[in-house]
Design an enzyme around this catalytic site. Structure first.
Site: not given
Length: 380
Positions: A281, A283
């Site tokens: 992921t 960020f």
């Protein structure tokens, strides 16, 4: 004529075209000097439209679209050449230059940081990868994180933007259109979703699994193997673990991080439930003010383009002409504007390159509006 003779004829035409192209660009440079002397803008939209109308009128109908595409690109290149010769600057390039010179050369080791969720959230793990000693404040929603940064309650915010398996976090892109912020850094975090339950609970006892919708999407293969289990969506993977820990039920589990097992006194029934082992992921770290730290080699933009054919092509051709690689293109619908979109771009370009400065001076020519979100480095 055979194929070789045809190719020879094309080579001769190309030779003539290149010579004429060089002459055209030389005249474009002279026009740039005239415009500079008389304080005229580089873009003359009326003149360009007259030229395109003339091109269309001089070509047979079956070649008009090709001719218009060719001359649109020629005019894009001509304007890019004029901007480069004039070293066009404006408030934005001045703001960027000021940020480069005024930003501390070291990324802050500690700061107040807003994150969505509760203790143990992946946002916390990303935050701890960016800062050595972050002071984290947790908020119930992504919008609250944006607001905390925008209002100065926290110096920074850390928000998930996209996942390598489940794709973009659409709600974040929608919120980006409503809030003022800058991106100062990004980080890629390896994400492993573990099935967590209370001590003593067995996998065959589980009847309900709760987690964030992105984690559920990333673990879809595992969940499809257990159709008897009900899936419940919640705001955050760490919140899911806390729900299981606080519940009186012994048939609940959460898809969450290993750190949440230790934090909330849960056991891991099954490790790494996600579909792909290579699950990351991305960020972003946001701030209220523009900060550009050394090594910034990625730039993010939000762009609204004119709602007409070729608008996106013209912008992409500008990136191509400047040799700027495009890392990401995302589109989101504009509220209250039917079938019109905001485009989000991640560009692979050093903030110190002349091509970057030139692009920043040219965007007004091809965009209805745009927002410069920042230039930064990505931590892996």
């Amino acid at each position: 004529m055979d194929l070789q003779e045809l190719r020879t004829s094309i080579d001769q035409i190309d030779h003539d075209l290149l010579s004429l192209f060089a002459q055209r660009m030389d005249l474009s440079a002279q026009i740039a000097a005239f415009k500079h002397q008389h304080q005229l803008p580089v873009l003359d939209a009326g003149r360009e439209q007259e030229k395109l109308d003339s091109v269309a009128a001089q070509l047979p109908e079956e070649l008009q679209e090709y001719g218009l595409s060719l001359y649109s690109l020629l005019m894009e290149l001509s304007r890019a050449r004029q901007h480069a010769l004039l070293h066009s600057t404006g408030p934005l390039t001045e703001e960027i230059t000021h940020a480069i010179t005024q930003t501390d050369p070291l990324f802050p080791p500690h700061a107040s940081v807003a994150c969505q969720g509760v203790a143990g959230a992946y946002s916390q793990l990303a935050c701890e990868k960016l800062f050595r000693r972050p002071g984290i404040l947790y908020f119930s929603s992504f919008e609250s994180v944006f607001s905390a940064v925008e209002k100065g309650l926290c110096q920074y915010g850390v928000i998930p933007l996209e996942n390598s398996t489940a794709g973009s976090v659409n709600i974040v892109y929608d919120l980006m259109m409503r809030h003022r912020f800058r991106i100062v850094r990004s980080v890629r975090l390896k994400v492993d979703h573990h099935l967590l339950a209370k001590p003593g609970v067995r996998l065959e006892d589980i009847r309900t699994i709760c987690s964030h919708e992105q984690a559920i999407a990333q673990c879809s293969d595992f969940l499809q193997q257990h159709p008897e289990i009900t899936v419940v969506r919640c705001a955050n993977t760490a919140e899911a673990a806390k729900m299981v820990a606080d519940s009186q039920r012994s048939d609940m589990a959460a898809l969450s991080s290993r750190s949440c097992a230790q934090l909330y006194g849960l056991q891991c029934l099954l490790p790494s439930c996600q579909n792909q082992g290579n699950n990351y992921t991305r960020f972003i770290c946001i701030s209220r003010n523009l900060e550009i730290y050394p090594g910034a080699d990625r730039t993010s933009l939000m762009v609204v383009l004119p709602h007409r054919p070729g608008a996106l092509y013209k912008l992409l051709s500008r990136f191509y002409a400047l040799g700027i690689n495009l890392n990401k293109l995302e589109s989101r619908p504009l509220p209250e504007r039917d079938f019109e979109f905001m485009f989000y771009f991640d560009l692979d370009t050093s903030v110190y390159s002349p091509q970057f400065i030139q692009l920043m001076g040219e965007l007004d020519d091809v965009c209805e509006s745009f927002t410069y979100l920042g230039s930064y480095r990505e931590v892996t």
